[in-house]
Design a protein around this motif. Structure first.
Motif, PDB file in Angstrom:
ATOM      1  N   VAL A 305       0.834  -1.204   0.000  1.00 54.99           N
ATOM      2  CA  VAL A 305       0.000   0.000   0.000  1.00 54.99           C
ATOM      3  C   VAL A 305       0.869   1.255   0.000  1.00 54.99           C
ATOM      4  CG1 VAL A 305      -1.724   1.302   1.318  1.00 54.99           C
ATOM      5  CG2 VAL A 305      -1.896  -1.196   1.143  1.00 54.99           C
ATOM      6  N   GLY A 306       1.947   1.233   0.795  1.00 54.99           N
ATOM      7  CA  GLY A 306       2.838   2.386   0.880  1.00 54.99           C
ATOM      8  C   GLY A 306       3.484   2.731  -0.447  1.00 54.99           C
ATOM      9  N   ALA A 307       3.884   1.714  -1.211  1.00 54.82           N
ATOM     10  CA  ALA A 307       4.498   1.966  -2.516  1.00 54.82           C
ATOM     11  C   ALA A 307       3.519   2.668  -3.445  1.00 54.82           C
ATOM     12  CB  ALA A 307       4.974   0.655  -3.137  1.00 54.82           C
ATOM     13  N   LYS A 308       2.233   2.251  -3.406  1.00 47.63           N
ATOM     14  CA  LYS A 308       1.221   2.899  -4.243  1.00 47.63           C
ATOM     15  C   LYS A 308       0.981   4.341  -3.803  1.00 47.63           C
ATOM     16  CE  LYS A 308      -1.228  -1.416  -5.301  1.00 47.63           C
ATOM     17  NZ  LYS A 308      -2.491  -2.183  -5.117  1.00 47.63           N
ATOM     18  N   LEU A 309       0.921   4.550  -2.481  1.00 50.75           N
ATOM     19  CA  LEU A 309       0.703   5.908  -1.978  1.00 50.75           C
ATOM     20  C   LEU A 309       1.887   6.815  -2.297  1.00 50.75           C
ATOM     21  CD1 LEU A 309      -0.894   5.153   1.520  1.00 50.75           C
ATOM     22  CD2 LEU A 309      -2.048   6.045  -0.531  1.00 50.75           C
ATOM     23  N   ALA A 310       3.098   6.263  -2.218  1.00 52.67           N
ATOM     24  CA  ALA A 310       4.284   7.060  -2.537  1.00 52.67           C
ATOM     25  C   ALA A 310       4.238   7.521  -3.994  1.00 52.67           C
ATOM     26  CB  ALA A 310       5.548   6.249  -2.272  1.00 52.67           C
ATOM     27  N   ARG A 311       3.879   6.597  -4.878  1.00 52.73           N
ATOM     28  CA  ARG A 311       3.754   6.969  -6.293  1.00 52.73           C
ATOM     29  C   ARG A 311       2.727   8.093  -6.476  1.00 52.73           C
ATOM     30  NH1 ARG A 311       6.003   4.025 -10.190  1.00 52.73           N
ATOM     31  NH2 ARG A 311       6.876   1.984  -9.666  1.00 52.73           N
ATOM     32  N   LYS A 312       1.582   7.926  -5.834  1.00 48.14           N
ATOM     33  CA  LYS A 312       0.511   8.905  -5.987  1.00 48.14           C
ATOM     34  C   LYS A 312       0.939  10.278  -5.485  1.00 48.14           C
ATOM     35  CE  LYS A 312      -4.337   9.714  -4.763  1.00 48.14           C
ATOM     36  NZ  LYS A 312      -5.516   9.182  -4.025  1.00 48.14           N
ATOM     37  N   ILE A 324      10.359   8.712  -8.755  1.00 51.28           N
ATOM     38  CA  ILE A 324       9.140   8.084  -8.233  1.00 51.28           C
ATOM     39  C   ILE A 324       9.279   6.562  -8.232  1.00 51.28           C
ATOM     40  CG2 ILE A 324       6.679   7.713  -8.673  1.00 51.28           C
ATOM     41  CD1 ILE A 324       6.581  10.539  -9.846  1.00 51.28           C
ATOM     42  N   ASP A 325       9.769   6.023  -9.345  1.00 49.79           N
ATOM     43  CA  ASP A 325       9.935   4.568  -9.444  1.00 49.79           C
ATOM     44  C   ASP A 325      10.877   4.041  -8.367  1.00 49.79           C
ATOM     45  OD1 ASP A 325       8.257   4.539 -11.629  1.00 49.79           O
ATOM     46  OD2 ASP A 325       9.870   4.445 -13.111  1.00 49.79           O
ATOM     47  N   ASP A 326      11.975   4.738  -8.145  1.00 52.12           N
ATOM     48  CA  ASP A 326      12.971   4.270  -7.173  1.00 52.12           C
ATOM     49  C   ASP A 326      12.435   4.337  -5.741  1.00 52.12           C
ATOM     50  OD1 ASP A 326      14.706   3.761  -9.210  1.00 52.12           O
ATOM     51  OD2 ASP A 326      15.997   5.500  -8.860  1.00 52.12           O
ATOM     52  N   VAL A 327      11.761   5.427  -5.400  1.00 57.04           N
ATOM     53  CA  VAL A 327      11.230   5.568  -4.041  1.00 57.04           C
ATOM     54  C   VAL A 327      10.145   4.521  -3.800  1.00 57.04           C
ATOM     55  CG1 VAL A 327       9.965   7.089  -2.470  1.00 57.04           C
ATOM     56  CG2 VAL A 327      11.824   8.005  -3.867  1.00 57.04           C
ATOM     57  N   ALA A 328       9.282   4.318  -4.784  1.00 60.97           N
ATOM     58  CA  ALA A 328       8.228   3.307  -4.635  1.00 60.97           C
ATOM     59  C   ALA A 328       8.822   1.912  -4.470  1.00 60.97           C
ATOM     60  CB  ALA A 328       7.289   3.353  -5.840  1.00 60.97           C
ATOM     61  N   MET A 329       9.858   1.594  -5.226  1.00 61.77           N
ATOM     62  CA  MET A 329      10.471   0.267  -5.120  1.00 61.77           C
ATOM     63  C   MET A 329      11.135   0.079  -3.757  1.00 61.77           C
ATOM     64  SD  MET A 329      11.066  -2.706  -6.271  1.00 61.77           S
ATOM     65  CE  MET A 329      10.569  -2.649  -7.999  1.00 61.77           C
ATOM     66  N   LEU A 330      11.829   1.080  -3.263  1.00 62.04           N
ATOM     67  CA  LEU A 330      12.448   0.971  -1.942  1.00 62.04           C
ATOM     68  C   LEU A 330      11.378   0.806  -0.859  1.00 62.04           C
ATOM     69  CD1 LEU A 330      15.259   3.651  -2.272  1.00 62.04           C
ATOM     70  CD2 LEU A 330      15.603   1.202  -1.945  1.00 62.04           C
ATOM     71  N   THR A 331      10.283   1.537  -0.993  1.00 60.61           N
ATOM     72  CA  THR A 331       9.172   1.392  -0.042  1.00 60.61           C
ATOM     73  C   THR A 331       8.616  -0.031  -0.081  1.00 60.61           C
ATOM     74  OG1 THR A 331       8.589   3.728  -0.306  1.00 60.61           O
ATOM     75  CG2 THR A 331       6.895   2.283   0.602  1.00 60.61           C
ATOM     76  N   PHE A 332       8.467  -0.568  -1.280  1.00 59.44           N
ATOM     77  CA  PHE A 332       7.936  -1.923  -1.458  1.00 59.44           C
ATOM     78  C   PHE A 332       8.870  -2.983  -0.866  1.00 59.44           C
ATOM     79  CE2 PHE A 332       7.668  -5.775  -4.152  1.00 59.44           C
ATOM     80  CZ  PHE A 332       6.371  -6.159  -3.837  1.00 59.44           C
ATOM     81  N   LEU A 333      10.179  -2.772  -0.994  1.00 58.26           N
ATOM     82  CA  LEU A 333      11.149  -3.795  -0.590  1.00 58.26           C
ATOM     83  C   LEU A 333      11.614  -3.672   0.862  1.00 58.26           C
ATOM     84  CD1 LEU A 333      13.478  -3.886  -3.738  1.00 58.26           C
ATOM     85  CD2 LEU A 333      11.777  -5.594  -3.079  1.00 58.26           C
ATOM     86  N   HIS A 334      11.315  -2.567   1.532  1.00 60.28           N
ATOM     87  CA  HIS A 334      11.991  -2.296   2.808  1.00 60.28           C
ATOM     88  C   HIS A 334      11.677  -3.329   3.887  1.00 60.28           C
ATOM     89  CE1 HIS A 334       8.171  -0.678   4.440  1.00 60.28           C
ATOM     90  NE2 HIS A 334       8.751  -0.782   5.617  1.00 60.28           N
ATOM     91  N   LEU A 335      10.558  -4.029   3.774  1.00 57.74           N
ATOM     92  CA  LEU A 335      10.162  -4.973   4.816  1.00 57.74           C
ATOM     93  C   LEU A 335      10.611  -6.399   4.531  1.00 57.74           C
ATOM     94  CD1 LEU A 335       8.548  -4.446   7.431  1.00 57.74           C
ATOM     95  CD2 LEU A 335       6.523  -5.335   6.253  1.00 57.74           C
ATOM     96  N   ARG A 336      11.063  -6.661   3.319  1.00 56.57           N
ATOM     97  CA  ARG A 336      11.359  -8.045   2.948  1.00 56.57           C
ATOM     98  C   ARG A 336      12.442  -8.657   3.821  1.00 56.57           C
ATOM     99  NH1 ARG A 336      12.260  -9.678  -3.263  1.00 56.57           N
ATOM    100  NH2 ARG A 336      10.180  -8.710  -3.345  1.00 56.57           N
ATOM    101  N   PHE A 337      13.410  -7.859   4.224  1.00 62.32           N
ATOM    102  CA  PHE A 337      14.510  -8.383   5.045  1.00 62.32           C
ATOM    103  C   PHE A 337      14.017  -9.092   6.297  1.00 62.32           C
ATOM    104  CE2 PHE A 337      16.750  -7.228   8.995  1.00 62.32           C
ATOM    105  CZ  PHE A 337      17.786  -8.146   8.924  1.00 62.32           C
TER     106      PHE A 337
END
Length: 464
Positions: A305-312, A324-337
């Motif tokens: 959800v955060g990645a979508k909101l960041a893009r918006k 925008i693409d880079d920030v959204a991707m980092l937001t999407f991946l930040h929890l995977r660890f």
């Protein structure tokens, strides 16, 4: 004084040219402020009683180059001896109260010009070549006290140009100043006026704030005055939330701390992508908060959800697409660890982590480490050790497999030859299958890769 002496030859020479023609010239605004702070760069601002057409005649032949992009606002630009100079005729503009675009009116006095400026620390002037210091609104005292106040009333200043409210927050971030109480009161009462400003200008000012030395304090000012509700509502929305570990910090304070800790890891100067990702990494939490019976609070899939909101939000602020693409991707991946746990990831999972991050992997490392804000020293040390372990495994696998360029073991030409198909969707599907196989099993020899491709083609009904 060292900065003023450094620019004196150019400034005084230019002042002499104007004086010989019977005109006044003053170093003004941010140039004087930055010289007094010992941070003057090579962009110099001057003001003069000469009209733009007179300025053009005076600098012709003296300047190395001249541009007139701002001449309708009374500004002539030029370059000389490595300095970029802008000379603006005294102004006493009139504002319509509906936009931030004034009806440009030339003034006759220095004091009148200084009165229309945003803050008193930007309303000081030094004459050239005479070096007379003019400070009608006590900017020097405010500079020494690190205070931001307006030359006139803040209400009139912000009504004239609401962008000045964002500039106040930007100066808090860039210079470490604090706004006068009446400035904060006016910003709070007039926050809605920021809607008169175009998204492009808001976005540009917000970027300058985020790239400052103290962005946490600038963002806090935006939140406390209600301006963030108008331009970055996802940030104040975090104040009502609690993080998933029910720690002492709510998500808003956690986010500001993550921003601080991300900045502390910057090695090559301010990194806008990293800072924006730190600011937005948890903005999906308010929409995903769930109270679990006997288990506290959860925020499942807040990274999606955060990645979508960041893009918006970043699109609304007219940010560049790549950013925008880079920030959204980092937001999407930040929890995977956090699925890494005690190091139980397979080599396949590590490959996917690296491949999905791509060139963002160094920033992802920093973001994940910054996201640890627990005060429990044992837990903090355990999380850092766990990420150390993951980075070591990435390095080991990368050394053996060149993870930076994970590609299928067969290229498109080989796929077409083996399957007897022309370029088209089938080749793309086969390529994607082989890439997934490469991520799952690591490098394959040619014979194994070909056998796997043929089995896939049979399973897909492409060959008998």
């Amino acid at each position: 004084m060292a900065d003023l002496l450094r620019i004196a030859p150019v400034a005084d020479e230019l002042g002499t040219v104007f004086a010989a023609a019977g005109h006044q010239l003053f170093l003004v605004g941010g140039s004087v402020r930055d010289a007094l702070l010992g941070r003057l760069e090579d962009d110099l601002d001057f003001t003069t009683d000469a009209r733009p057409e007179q300025v053009l005649r005076l600098v012709k032949g003296w300047a190395e180059s001249i541009w007139q992009t701002g001449i309708e606002f009374g500004t002539v630009g030029l370059a000389k001896a490595g300095f970029r100079v802008e000379i603006t005729t005294f102004r006493s503009d009139l504002y319509d109260g509906e936009t931030r675009n004034p009806e440009v009116t030339f003034g006759d006095t220095l004091e009148g010009d200084l009165l229309r400026r945003d803050f008193a620390v930007n309303a000081m002037a030094v004459s050239v070549p005479g070096h007379t210091f003019t400070d009608p609104f006590h900017g020097l005292t405010q500079l020494a006290e690190r205070v931001l106040d307006t030359p006139g009333t803040p209400e009139q200043s912000f009504r004239d140009d609401p962008l000045r409210m964002l500039r106040a927050a930007r100066f808090v971030s860039q210079l470490g100043f604090h706004p006068a109480p009446r400035v904060v009161a006016a910003m709070t009462a007039m926050a809605g006026e920021i809607d008169r400003i175009t998204p492009e200008r808001v976005g540009a000012e917000l970027v300058k704030l985020i790239m400052g030395e103290h962005p946490r304090e600038g963002l806090r000012l935006l939140t406390d005055t209600g301006l963030a509700d108008r331009i970055l509502p996802e940030l104040p929305a975090l104040r009502l939330e609690r993080d998933e570990h029910l720690q002492h910090k709510d998500v808003y304070e956690h986010t500001l701390t993550v921003l601080d800790q991300a900045i502390a890891q910057e090695a090559d100067g301010p990194d806008l992508t990293l800072r924006l990702a730190a600011l937005m990494h948890d903005i999906g939490k308010p929409a995903t908060r769930r109270f679990e019976p006997g288990a506290g609070v959860s925020f499942h899939h807040h990274e999606v959800v955060g990645a979508k909101l960041a893009r918006k939000r970043l699109r609304a602020l007219r940010m560049p697409k790549a950013l925008i693409d880079d920030v959204a991707m980092l937001t999407f991946l930040h929890l995977r660890f956090h699925g890494y746990g005690t190091g139980a990831w397979t080599d396949s999972a590590v490959r996917r982590y690296v491949t999905d991050a791509g060139e963002l992997l160094p920033r992802l490392h920093k973001l994940v480490r910054a996201d640890c804000t627990t005060r429990n020293p044992g837990r903090r040390a355990a999380l850092q050790r766990s990420y150390d372990s993951l980075e070591e495994r990435i390095a080991q696998i990368a050394a053996a497999e060149d993870l930076a360029r994970v590609r299928p073991d067969l290229d498109g030409n080989a796929i077409m030859e083996l399957l007897g198909v022309p370029p088209g969707p089938i080749v793309g599907k086969a390529w994607a299958y082989l890439k997934e196989l490469r991520l799952e099993r690591g490098p394959l020899d040619r014979e194994t890769a070909e056998a796997a491709l043929m089995q896939w083609a049979r399973d897909e009904g492409l060959i008998g």
